[in-house]
Design an enzyme around this catalytic site. Structure first.
Site, short mmCIF file in Angstrom:
data_model
loop_
_atom_site.label_atom_id
_atom_site.label_comp_id
_atom_site.label_asym_id
_atom_site.label_seq_id
_atom_site.Cartn_x
_atom_site.Cartn_y
_atom_site.Cartn_z
N CYS A 102 -9.39 1.31 0.26
CA CYS A 102 -9.30 1.17 -1.06
C CYS A 102 -9.27 -0.30 -1.51
CB CYS A 102 -7.59 1.79 -1.44
SG CYS A 102 -7.24 1.46 -3.08
N CYS B 9 -1.61 -2.55 -6.21
CA CYS B 9 -0.85 -1.35 -5.61
C CYS B 9 -0.38 -2.12 -4.19
CB CYS B 9 -1.50 -0.31 -5.09
SG CYS B 9 -0.97 1.28 -4.26
N CYS C 45 -3.88 0.99 1.46
CA CYS C 45 -4.80 1.99 2.15
C CYS C 45 -5.97 1.22 2.53
CB CYS C 45 -4.83 3.14 1.41
SG CYS C 45 -3.60 3.93 0.77
N CYS D 143 -8.75 9.44 -16.45
CA CYS D 143 -8.27 9.09 -15.24
C CYS D 143 -7.42 7.67 -15.45
CB CYS D 143 -9.21 8.89 -14.13
SG CYS D 143 -8.68 8.24 -12.51
S1 SF4 Z 1 -5.37 4.42 -2.46
FE1 SF4 Z 1 -5.23 2.55 -3.05
S2 SF4 Z 1 -4.24 2.69 -5.32
FE2 SF4 Z 1 -3.69 4.82 -4.00
S3 SF4 Z 1 -1.95 4.33 -2.82
FE3 SF4 Z 1 -3.58 3.72 -1.32
S4 SF4 Z 1 -3.86 1.42 -1.91
FE4 SF4 Z 1 -2.68 2.43 -3.54
#
Ligand code: SF4
Length: 367
Positions: A129, A122, A126, A115
């Site tokens: 996350c 990012c 989300c 992975c």
């Molecule tokens: S889950 Fe996390 S790493 Fe994946 S797109 Fe959403 S914020 Fe970005």
């Protein structure tokens, strides 16, 4: 996309891990060498894991000397690593003096999955996350993406084989499109890693126009971080949904699958207690995915400090899975691996960074 990468600063050596085959052939053309030399070099670097040009014995001595002088093979350095009793390995890789990323190897019966990350941090926010909490630092270069595979293979040696690669670590790969595509070209190139296209999977939160572009330039497996069966809920969990709502996303998935439904799309669904895990959610999911050749991967939520979410109970996950299967959807529940190490995304990087906060920002890997 295949233009020749330039060295980062005048006088710096050119990192040949930054080149896919087409780009390396162009580079060799520019320096007056035959394109087949590029194929030989690709084989040395990626098939045999050689970084020393002097060892590339089927190249002429003057070419070896020239490459030695001007080029290098430089993967990200391993800053820290952990190994679990179950064979899971995790590496913290230094990509520049301020930034580190995580790469995880998960061995299973008959396969070994790596992975890898595509960005440092990012921007997509989300809500479940841990990477999102750190914000976005920068895109990774081709050498930093494919270098995770290069370094992991060197570390694993003969012990374990990497059969699958998933771009499911830190970052949204489709927002680093050109570098990610070049890196995946190397992964699937028979002169480099030669992985089957079905065994290289790009996981996206749903950048719809980029899914269509991807379909046009490379044939790899697609996974969608879905996590909710309705726009109202997905707007909260995966905010990019406000820009590319489910209707548009699923239409892009259908286009990706092709007119003959050649390619199955994997839908990832993180199990969040009392948020998205009721029988009503399962039924809505069945309705949503009808007509799309799909596999569903239910992911038990990995908790991290200060998150408002909890993982659904095992019973709830089993019941949810059963409802999907009864409706004919291929469904798997992701196993928890490496529980004796910090194998959940983001745990290791958070811990190591916290030990030395002056040097490194706290970062964590998402899905
Ligand atoms: S889950 Fe996390 S790493 Fe994946 S797109 Fe959403 S914020 Fe970005």
């Amino acid at each position: 996309m295949n233009s020749v990468p330039a060295p980062v600063s005048p006088g710096a050596k050119i990192n040949l891990l930054d080149f896919d085959r087409e780009a390396l052939q162009a580079f060799f053309g520019e320096i007056g060498e035959k394109p087949f030399r590029a194929v030989q070099v690709i084989q040395w670097i990626h098939q045999r894991g050689v970084s020393d040009f002097a060892a590339m014995t089927d190249l002429s001595k003057p070419l070896r000397a020239r490459l030695q002088e001007t080029c290098e093979v430089r993967p990200p350095e391993i800053a820290y690593q952990q190994a679990s009793k179950d064979g899971t390995r995790k590496w913290l890789l230094q990509v520049d003096p301020r930034n580190r990323i995580e790469t995880v190897f998960i061995p299973e019966e008959g396969r070994g999955t790596l992975c890898i990350s595509s960005q440092v941090g990012c921007a997509l926010n989300c809500s479940f996350c841990s990477t999102a909490q750190q914000g976005f630092n920068r895109n990774l270069g081709v050498a930093e993406i494919v270098g995770q595979l290069w370094a992991a293979r060197r570390e694993l040696g003969e012990e374990r084989k990497i059969t699958n690669v998933v771009l499911m670590g830190m970052g949204e790969p489709l927002l680093n499109f050109a570098h990610v595509v070049s890196a995946m070209r190397l992964m699937t190139d028979d002169f480099a890693y030669g992985l089957s296209r079905r065994r290289v999977t790009l996981s996206t939160s749903g950048i719809v126009p980029a899914i269509d572009r991807l379909r046009e330039v490379i044939d790899v497996s697609l996974a969608i971080s879905l996590h909710a069966p309705t726009d109202a809920l997905r707007d909260q969990l995966v905010p990019i949904n406000k820009k590319y709502p489910l209707r548009a996303l699923l239409a892009a998935c259908k286009r990706y699958a092709g007119t003959e439904n050649r390619r199955k799309v994997t839908f990832e669904y993180v199990m969040l207690d009392s948020v998205n895990d009721t029988p009503a959610h399962a039924k809505a999911l069945v309705r949503l995915l009808s007509g799309i050749p799909s596999k569903i991967n239910l992911i038990p939520f990995n908790s991290y400090p200060n998150t408002p979410y909890r993982c659904s109970s095992e019973d709830v996950i089993e019941r949810f899975s059963a409802l999907l299967q009864q409706a004919g959807l291929i469904t798997t529940i992701r196993k928890t691996r490496g529980s004796d190490i910090d194998a959940a995304c983001g745990q290791l990087i958070g811990k190591v960074s916290a030990r030395d906060p002056r040097k490194f920002r706290l970062q964590a890997v998402g899905s």
